[in-house]
Every structure is written in structure tokens, then in C-alpha cells.
Design a protein around this motif. Structure first.
Motif, PDB file in Angstrom:
ATOM      1  N   LEU A   1     -74.964  27.552 110.877  1.00  0.00           N
ATOM      2  CA  LEU A   1     -76.116  26.675 111.114  1.00  0.00           C
ATOM      3  C   LEU A   1     -76.114  26.165 112.552  1.00  0.00           C
ATOM      4  O   LEU A   1     -77.178  26.052 113.175  1.00  0.00           O
ATOM      5  CB  LEU A   1     -76.122  25.526 110.112  1.00  0.00           C
ATOM      6  N   ASP A   2     -74.930  25.872 113.097  1.00  0.00           N
ATOM      7  CA  ASP A   2     -74.834  25.470 114.507  1.00  0.00           C
ATOM      8  C   ASP A   2     -75.356  26.582 115.414  1.00  0.00           C
ATOM      9  O   ASP A   2     -76.087  26.320 116.374  1.00  0.00           O
ATOM     10  CB  ASP A   2     -73.388  25.146 114.890  1.00  0.00           C
ATOM     11  N   GLU A   3     -74.992  27.828 115.116  1.00  0.00           N
ATOM     12  CA  GLU A   3     -75.464  28.966 115.913  1.00  0.00           C
ATOM     13  C   GLU A   3     -76.976  29.131 115.780  1.00  0.00           C
ATOM     14  O   GLU A   3     -77.675  29.387 116.765  1.00  0.00           O
ATOM     15  CB  GLU A   3     -74.739  30.245 115.490  1.00  0.00           C
ATOM     16  N   ASP A   4     -77.498  28.965 114.571  1.00  0.00           N
ATOM     17  CA  ASP A   4     -78.950  29.021 114.382  1.00  0.00           C
ATOM     18  C   ASP A   4     -79.646  27.953 115.223  1.00  0.00           C
ATOM     19  O   ASP A   4     -80.688  28.217 115.838  1.00  0.00           O
ATOM     20  CB  ASP A   4     -79.320  28.833 112.910  1.00  0.00           C
ATOM     21  N   GLU A   5     -79.082  26.754 115.232  1.00  0.00           N
ATOM     22  CA  GLU A   5     -79.692  25.679 116.023  1.00  0.00           C
ATOM     23  C   GLU A   5     -79.652  26.021 117.509  1.00  0.00           C
ATOM     24  O   GLU A   5     -80.637  25.836 118.227  1.00  0.00           O
ATOM     25  CB  GLU A   5     -78.993  24.346 115.773  1.00  0.00           C
ATOM     26  N   ARG A   6     -78.510  26.527 117.981  1.00  0.00           N
ATOM     27  CA  ARG A   6     -78.379  26.873 119.397  1.00  0.00           C
ATOM     28  C   ARG A   6     -79.424  27.918 119.802  1.00  0.00           C
ATOM     29  O   ARG A   6     -80.123  27.760 120.803  1.00  0.00           O
ATOM     30  CB  ARG A   6     -76.969  27.396 119.692  1.00  0.00           C
TER      31      ARG A   6
ATOM     32  N   GLU B   1     -73.277  19.656 103.037  1.00  0.00           N
ATOM     33  CA  GLU B   1     -72.454  18.442 102.925  1.00  0.00           C
ATOM     34  C   GLU B   1     -72.340  17.985 101.469  1.00  0.00           C
ATOM     35  O   GLU B   1     -71.253  17.669 100.990  1.00  0.00           O
ATOM     36  CB  GLU B   1     -73.048  17.330 103.785  1.00  0.00           C
ATOM     37  N   MET B   2     -73.462  17.965 100.765  1.00  0.00           N
ATOM     38  CA  MET B   2     -73.440  17.551  99.358  1.00  0.00           C
ATOM     39  C   MET B   2     -72.608  18.506  98.509  1.00  0.00           C
ATOM     40  O   MET B   2     -71.802  18.077  97.671  1.00  0.00           O
ATOM     41  CB  MET B   2     -74.862  17.489  98.795  1.00  0.00           C
ATOM     42  N   LEU B   3     -72.788  19.796  98.706  1.00  0.00           N
ATOM     43  CA  LEU B   3     -72.067  20.788  97.915  1.00  0.00           C
ATOM     44  C   LEU B   3     -70.577  20.769  98.245  1.00  0.00           C
ATOM     45  O   LEU B   3     -69.737  20.858  97.342  1.00  0.00           O
ATOM     46  CB  LEU B   3     -72.659  22.178  98.139  1.00  0.00           C
ATOM     47  N   ALA B   4     -70.239  20.641  99.518  1.00  0.00           N
ATOM     48  CA  ALA B   4     -68.827  20.571  99.901  1.00  0.00           C
ATOM     49  C   ALA B   4     -68.174  19.335  99.297  1.00  0.00           C
ATOM     50  O   ALA B   4     -67.033  19.389  98.832  1.00  0.00           O
ATOM     51  CB  ALA B   4     -68.689  20.571 101.422  1.00  0.00           C
ATOM     52  N   ASN B   5     -68.889  18.224  99.261  1.00  0.00           N
ATOM     53  CA  ASN B   5     -68.355  17.007  98.636  1.00  0.00           C
ATOM     54  C   ASN B   5     -68.102  17.233  97.149  1.00  0.00           C
ATOM     55  O   ASN B   5     -67.114  16.749  96.597  1.00  0.00           O
ATOM     56  CB  ASN B   5     -69.308  15.833  98.856  1.00  0.00           C
TER      57      ASN B   5
ATOM     58  N   LYS C   1     -80.559  22.322 105.307  1.00  0.00           N
ATOM     59  CA  LYS C   1     -79.416  23.106 104.855  1.00  0.00           C
ATOM     60  C   LYS C   1     -78.107  22.371 105.119  1.00  0.00           C
ATOM     61  O   LYS C   1     -77.186  22.411 104.303  1.00  0.00           O
ATOM     62  CB  LYS C   1     -79.403  24.479 105.526  1.00  0.00           C
ATOM     63  N   ARG C   2     -78.014  21.704 106.257  1.00  0.00           N
ATOM     64  CA  ARG C   2     -76.794  20.928 106.552  1.00  0.00           C
ATOM     65  C   ARG C   2     -76.570  19.848 105.502  1.00  0.00           C
ATOM     66  O   ARG C   2     -75.444  19.596 105.082  1.00  0.00           O
ATOM     67  CB  ARG C   2     -76.886  20.309 107.940  1.00  0.00           C
TER      68      ARG C   2
END
Length: 142
Positions: free
Chosen positions: A24-29, A98-102, A93-94
Motif C-alpha cells: 500500500l505504501d508503494e501504491d501511494e508513492r 490494521e483492523m484485521l491484523a489486530n 485498505k490501510r
């Protein structure tokens, strides 16, 4: 214990969530790199007719996106995926990651069952399976 189950119970979940965040960071970049207006925010695109057969994709300040003319279908598709929309999607998506990882942690606070969270997280990650770092033991790796 099945090898995949062992991965789910140990490092696979955090590793997958981290890797997905990096995608997602790469998509944002790459999305932000489309702002070719010398730093001015110009991220909303639209399709504008050139004539009956061709369209141009233009940004909010009439900057022409790309070079050339597109069919109406292609121009509208490109405009639909304008950077502003893509950035909103990345933010959404972020939040899900975060919710799913939690939900996969030992003391989750989300109420999402672990199996459901793992399935949702892997389905989100499958979009990026052709990128470096995808692990063969993650579901969907073929």
C-alpha cells in the motif's frame, strides 16, 4: 499440525500484514508521483471529448494526463482511477489491514474471528502476489 496452520499461528500473520502495508505504501508513492504540476495538488481527473471518437484525460487544472487520445471507454476508465480516488482507496485498505491484523493478535479488540480475519487479509494481499516478497506459503500463492 499442517504447515499452513503453523504459519498462521506463528509469524505468517504479522509478516503478511506488514508486507501488505508495504504494498500500500508503494501504491501511494506511485500514485502521488502522478502529480506532475510542480507540487500543486492536481489529483482529480476527468475524461474530456476531443471529437466523437476520442477523449483526453485531463486533471483538474486542465493538465493533459499522458500523451495522446483514448477511446471513450479507456478515457473514462483512466479518469475513474484518478489519483484522488486511489489515495482514498489506499486509506480504506490501510484501515482494514490494521483492523484485521489486530484481530489476529493474542488479545484482539475487534471481535472479528481469527479465521475470518486471516481469510480477509490474505484475499486483500492476493492482489499483489506478483510483486517481490510474496511468500509461497501464504494462501493463494498457487
Amino acid at each position: 499440525m499442517h504447515a499452513l496452520s503453523a504459519v498462521r499461528e506463528n509469524v505468517g500473520m504479522d509478516e503478511l500484514a506488514q508486507w501488505l502495508g508495504e504494498q500500500l505504501d508503494e501504491d501511494e508513492r506511485t500514485t502521488r508521483a502522478t502529480d506532475q504540476t510542480l507540487g500543486q495538488r492536481n489529483l482529480r481527473w476527468s475524461a474530456k471529448p476531443v471529437d466523437e471518437a476520442f477523449f483526453r484525460v485531463v486533471a483538474a487544472k486542465h493538465y493533459v494526463v499522458g500523451t495522446g487520445e483514448f477511446s471513450p471507454e479507456d478515457a473514462h476508465h483512466i479518469a475513474e482511477w484518478d489519483p484522488a480516488r486511489v489515495l482514498r482507496e489506499i486509506d480504506g485498505k490501510r484501515w482494514f489491514v490494521e483492523m484485521l491484523a489486530n484481530s489476529l493478535k493474542p488479545n484482539p479488540t475487534t471481535g472479528i474471528p481469527r479465521g475470518v480475519a486471516w481469510s480477509m487479509l490474505t484475499r486483500m494481499a492476493e492482489v499483489y502476489r506478483d510483486r517481490p516478497g510474496w511468500k509461497a506459503y501464504w494462501p493463494g500463492s498457487g
